[in-house]
Design a protein around this motif. Structure first.
Motif, mmCIF file in Angstrom:
data_model
loop_
_atom_site.group_PDB
_atom_site.id
_atom_site.type_symbol
_atom_site.label_atom_id
_atom_site.label_comp_id
_atom_site.label_asym_id
_atom_site.label_seq_id
_atom_site.Cartn_x
_atom_site.Cartn_y
_atom_site.Cartn_z
ATOM 1 N N ARG A 93 -7.903 15.549 -1.548
ATOM 2 C CA ARG A 93 -7.854 15.269 -2.982
ATOM 3 C C ARG A 93 -8.823 16.227 -3.694
ATOM 4 O O ARG A 93 -9.920 15.841 -4.079
ATOM 5 N N ARG A 116 -7.590 10.953 8.688
ATOM 6 C CA ARG A 116 -6.386 10.802 7.868
ATOM 7 C C ARG A 116 -6.412 9.425 7.185
ATOM 8 O O ARG A 116 -6.636 8.402 7.825
ATOM 9 N N GLY A 117 -6.169 9.409 5.891
ATOM 10 C CA GLY A 117 -6.115 8.152 5.141
ATOM 11 C C GLY A 117 -7.445 7.672 4.604
ATOM 12 O O GLY A 117 -7.503 6.665 3.885
ATOM 13 N N TRP A 118 -8.531 8.370 4.907
ATOM 14 C CA TRP A 118 -9.843 7.919 4.454
ATOM 15 C C TRP A 118 -10.034 8.059 2.942
ATOM 16 O O TRP A 118 -10.748 7.277 2.330
ATOM 17 N N THR A 119 -9.421 9.064 2.346
ATOM 18 C CA THR A 119 -9.671 9.365 0.938
ATOM 19 C C THR A 119 -9.460 8.156 0.038
ATOM 20 O O THR A 119 -10.231 7.921 -0.898
ATOM 21 N N GLU A 120 -8.420 7.372 0.321
ATOM 22 C CA GLU A 120 -8.085 6.253 -0.558
ATOM 23 C C GLU A 120 -9.153 5.170 -0.573
ATOM 24 O O GLU A 120 -9.160 4.318 -1.473
ATOM 25 N N HIS A 121 -10.072 5.187 0.380
ATOM 26 C CA HIS A 121 -11.105 4.155 0.454
ATOM 27 C C HIS A 121 -12.412 4.555 -0.245
ATOM 28 O O HIS A 121 -13.359 3.762 -0.258
ATOM 29 N N GLU A 124 -12.866 7.462 -6.678
ATOM 30 C CA GLU A 124 -11.899 8.465 -7.116
ATOM 31 C C GLU A 124 -12.548 9.769 -7.546
ATOM 32 O O GLU A 124 -11.892 10.811 -7.560
ATOM 33 N N GLN A 317 -11.561 1.620 8.945
ATOM 34 C CA GLN A 317 -11.678 2.626 7.892
ATOM 35 C C GLN A 317 -12.293 2.061 6.614
ATOM 36 O O GLN A 317 -13.251 2.630 6.074
ATOM 37 N N GLN A 318 -11.743 0.957 6.133
ATOM 38 C CA GLN A 318 -12.182 0.437 4.839
ATOM 39 C C GLN A 318 -13.636 -0.040 4.848
ATOM 40 O O GLN A 318 -14.425 0.377 3.992
#
Length: 333
Positions: A93, A116-121, A124, A317-318
């Motif tokens: 991002r 992978r997928g960490w950005t969403e946690h 912003e 992850q979260q």
């Protein structure tokens, strides 16, 4: 790099040929494993044919993480149209003016796909920067680096332009060692220091290297057994001889980097807040080595343990992202 174009229909026909089925059976979003029933041997054949047909580096398809025809087409299109040298930095991002940057460093034998997928946690307005060692992913064409100082040099060059705002390092296993050494490099050269340093599943450096465990010198069967005991490596990698032969050199190179690194004698404690993370059932590192990080920082933020083994973070992850965010914010001046 080649600029050969690739169409999704060409890829569809290629995969259908491997599966000995009709092209229309290979739909754009059908999952390779679950819907097309492509096992590891078939995937190896698909990868080899794609890499040969389009001139991309060996192992590039497997390392891309593509699981559908659409994902594979997007990956190849980006590989074949890129004109600049590949970068070890992956920014899922990208932000022009991020409030903070978090650099994430992967384990031995791994890649940026660990995150992978960490950005969403994360917030912003934070930019996550995933660092990838040569010899995998977009850097398949580059030779592996089996020396810690040389890999630190390589990453240091890549991140130098991005240290213009608050940043942190988080490294897992081998990545923790590289994060620690990167911080020491920045301190020694009088450059900006991370707001916070997170080390995961890696013991504090000792006065001398631990000769008891040298995975890079193990015989193949012994190394594969050792990797199984640590968890995290998929069975199709460790149980399939053809797949293992493709990835074994990367594992051995990374483990050589860790095994041959000479820890500093009486290192100066880092003037950086440092947190330690680990899995409760990690068989590869004891709690005493994890807590020994306290001597290597002027601001020890403690040890947090999560349910799981050496690769506990894959299932947390979260909460882990929340802990990292809180740690970085509380450490900010």
């Amino acid at each position: 790099m080649t600029t050969t174009s690739v169409t999704i229909e060409e890829l569809r026909a290629l995969i259908a040929g491997v599966l000995e089925t009709e092209p229309e059976e290979v739909t754009d979003d059908a999952h390779f494993v679950h819907e097309l029933d492509i096992d590891s041997l078939l995937m190896l054949e698909v990868s080899t044919r794609v890499e040969t047909a389009y001139g991309v580096p060996e192992n590039a398809v497997a390392a891309s993480g593509a699981t559908t025809l659409t994902e594979l087409h997007a990956f190849l299109a980006s590989k074949l149209t890129r004109e600049t040298s590949p970068s070890p930095l992956i920014r899922p991002r990208p932000l022009s003016e991020p409030a903070a940057r978090l650099f994430l460093l992967h384990h031995a034998g791994g890649s940026h796909l660990l995150y992978r997928g960490w950005t969403e946690h994360f917030p912003e307005d934070w930019e996550l920067c995933l660092l990838e060692a040569p010899g995998r992913g977009n850097l398949q064409a580059l030779p592996l680096i089996d020396d810690c100082d040389r890999l630190v040099d390589y990453f240091h060059t890549a991140i130098a332009p991005l240290l213009d705002r608050p940043f942190g390092f988080f490294g897992h296993s081998m990545g923790a060692l590289i994060a620690y050494q990167l911080t020491r490099r920045l301190l020694r050269q009088g450059e900006p220091l991370p707001t916070w340093l997170g080390v995961s599943a890696y013991g504090a450096p000792q006065g001398e290297a631990d000769a008891a465990s040298s995975p890079h010198l193990m015989a193949d069967d012994e190394l594969r057994t050792w990797l199984r005991s640590g968890g995290g490596s998929p069975p199709q990698l460790l149980d399939n001889d053809d797949v293992w032969r493709k990835f074994a050199p990367m594992f051995r190179s990374d483990f050589k980097l860790v095994d041959t690194w000479t820890p500093p004698r009486s290192p100066e404690p880092l003037p950086v807040p440092l947190s330690v993370f680990a899995g409760v059932h990690d068989k590869l590192i004891g709690e005493d080595r994890l807590l020994a990080w306290q001597a290597l920082t002027t601001n020890f933020r403690g040890l947090e343990r999560y349910e799981g083994d050496h690769f506990y973070l894959m299932n947390h992850q979260q909460p882990l992202a929340a802990a990292i965010t809180a740690a970085m914010r509380s450490a900010a001046p």
